[in-house]
Write an enzyme that holds these catalytic residues in place. Structure first.
Site, PDB file in Angstrom:
ATOM      1  N   HIS A   1       0.902  -1.323  -0.134  1.00 47.58           N
ATOM      2  CA  HIS A   1       0.008  -0.027   0.014  1.00 47.58           C
ATOM      3  C   HIS A   1       0.623   1.255   0.105  1.00 47.58           C
ATOM      4  O   HIS A   1       0.351   2.187  -0.478  1.00 47.58           O
ATOM      5  CB  HIS A   1      -0.876   0.103   1.265  1.00 47.58           C
ATOM      6  CG  HIS A   1      -2.188  -0.766   1.049  1.00 47.58           C
ATOM      7  ND1 HIS A   1      -3.000  -1.379   2.200  1.00 47.58           N
ATOM      8  CD2 HIS A   1      -2.546  -1.568  -0.107  1.00 47.58           C
ATOM      9  CE1 HIS A   1      -3.792  -2.034   1.609  1.00 47.58           C
ATOM     10  NE2 HIS A   1      -3.803  -2.433   0.221  1.00 47.58           N
TER      11      HIS A   1
ATOM     12  N   HIS B   1      -4.695  -5.188 -10.972  1.00 46.25           N
ATOM     13  CA  HIS B   1      -3.191  -4.773 -10.872  1.00 46.25           C
ATOM     14  C   HIS B   1      -2.296  -5.116 -11.781  1.00 46.25           C
ATOM     15  O   HIS B   1      -1.665  -3.991 -12.244  1.00 46.25           O
ATOM     16  CB  HIS B   1      -3.044  -5.653  -9.331  1.00 46.25           C
ATOM     17  CG  HIS B   1      -3.532  -4.873  -8.117  1.00 46.25           C
ATOM     18  ND1 HIS B   1      -3.393  -3.602  -7.581  1.00 46.25           N
ATOM     19  CD2 HIS B   1      -4.442  -5.526  -7.218  1.00 46.25           C
ATOM     20  CE1 HIS B   1      -3.897  -3.468  -6.641  1.00 46.25           C
ATOM     21  NE2 HIS B   1      -4.629  -4.540  -6.325  1.00 46.25           N
TER      22      HIS B   1
END
Length: 419
Positions: free
Chosen positions: A264, A393
């Protein structure tokens, strides 16, 4: 493995040969993910197994469905035949079976029996992805996109955006009666991604307001990065005080793992650069570099084997040593973005290093897509993310290096900015 030699790696992002390779990989991913589309009568997108077959036992999930709309809207904008029907089928699930017509918003999931999951409540995480889907579908000119975008943005503003704090609340019960006291950075992160994308899908004045909201949320992240040495707290109470020990007794929680999540940090680094390209501001580039460097120092090959460990404690020691594919994709995208913004060869070095690792360990040339999870010895695993749920992703990792930092990916493709 350390970063590759800059004398060669720095040429990768601008190499026509490498860009052709990225294009081939994007098309390979889209071909795999197309199987997610459910029949038009029901719509939505399935969770895919290791071979790209729909896993009916997992029902239809809003976040996967929304990410499928986004991914195949990108595919359509790329000019890849067959992507529009997949985007449309997934979008039909968001306007149909996953939509809560009684209480508003979107269910987290609908079981294979057709029964909505009411126990999970209504989350900002899911609704941020619905906003992203609506924006991407609108930019891609898909029927139903503008209607979905209008409904999703209104629901988000009415139920999730807290104007006083400039941050979203996280979860309501399914009737939108009671809001949970938990606040989370993961939902905020995907909200920022969605807001910056929405900004290019609406009228200019409305778009500026969405960038304002994203900037307010990001300012909190910048402060958190400075206060915690680049290790972002993920979990907070209702007053936005960090809950640093949350889930210490079950550190591998699927959506709320204990400790810092270096992946993250990498993802936030890229988002800060997207925002800075839209609206320059102090500390954004500096913080993006801090987040990137901390993630690399703490998590890359932290236990002696290549790959990013999933989580660390607050001293940077590995906690969950599983390797997740999405962390590498976000590392690739962040490195590409930082190289584009700063011109520093070290970011190109890491970019090439992580693509080499992905090719060796994660990209599945036999069964398709990417292996979503590896154990600490880089062997296929399925403790957190069984199967290969979606391509979101990995697909974005093939596009960020070929597009400018602003606008966000769908609008940049629409504008003909692909390199």
């Amino acid at each position: 493995m350390t970063a590759l030699s800059g004398s060669v790696a720095a040429t990768w992002p601008s190499s026509p040969t490498h860009r052709r390779w990225l294009d081939d990989e994007a098309r390979r991913l889209l071909a795999f993910g197309a199987a997610a589309a459910r029949p038009a009568a029901d719509g939505g997108a399935a969770y895919l197994d290791d071979d790209g077959r729909p896993d009916a036992s997992r029902g239809v999930q809003t976040w996967i469905t929304a990410r499928t709309v986004h991914s195949f809207a990108l595919g359509h904008l790329l000019g890849v035949p067959g992507c529009a029907p997949v985007a449309d089928a997934a979008l039909a699930g968001l306007t149909g079976v996953l939509r809560d017509e009684e209480h508003g918003g979107w269910f987290h999931a609908v079981a294979s029996s057709g029964e909505p999951d009411r126990g999970a409540g209504k989350s900002a995480y899911d609704h941020a992805f619905v906003m992203l889907a609506g924006a991407s579908a609108t930019i891609a000119g898909r029927p139903g996109g503008p209607g979905l975008l209008a409904a999703a943005t209104q629901t988000y503003l009415d139920k999730f955006w807290d104007e006083e704090t400039g941050r979203p609340v996280d979860t309501w019960d399914h009737t939108f009666t009671t809001v949970d006291g938990y606040r989370g950075l993961n939902a905020m992160m995907h909200s920022v991604e969605a807001m910056l994308t929405v900004a290019s899908a609406v009228e200019a004045g409305q778009g500026a307001a969405w960038v304002d909201r994203a900037a307010r949320a990001v300012s909190f992240v910048v402060d958190m990065a400075a206060a915690h040495a680049g290790r972002l707290p993920e979990h907070f109470g209702p007053d936005w005080e960090p809950a640093l020990d949350l889930n210490a007794d079950r550190p591998g929680d699927q959506f709320k793992p204990y400790g810092a999540t270096p992946g993250h940090g990498l993802e936030w680094a890229r988002l800060l650069l997207h925002l800075e390209a839209m609206r320059p501001a102090d500390r954004l580039v500096e913080t993006a570099v801090t987040l990137f460097d901390r993630a690399v120092a703490d998590a890359w090959a932290a236990d002696g084997a290549d790959g990013f460990v999933y989580t660390t404690d607050w001293s940077g020691a590995p906690v969950v040593r599983t390797r997740m594919h999405w962390v590498v994709t976000e590392g690739i995208a962040a490195a590409a973005a930082l190289y584009a913004r700063t011109g520093q060869d070290r970011f190109a070095d890491w970019y090439a290093t992580w693509w080499d690792y992905a090719e060796r360990r994660l990209i599945d040339r036999v069964r398709g897509s990417w292996r979503h999870e590896l154990d600490p010895d880089n062997r296929p695993a399925a403790t957190v993310w069984p199967g290969k749920p979606d391509i979101y992703h990995a697909l974005q990792a093939t596009l960020v290096p070929r597009l400018p930092l602003a606008p966000m990916l769908p609008a940049a493709l629409r504008d003909g900015s692909l390199r």
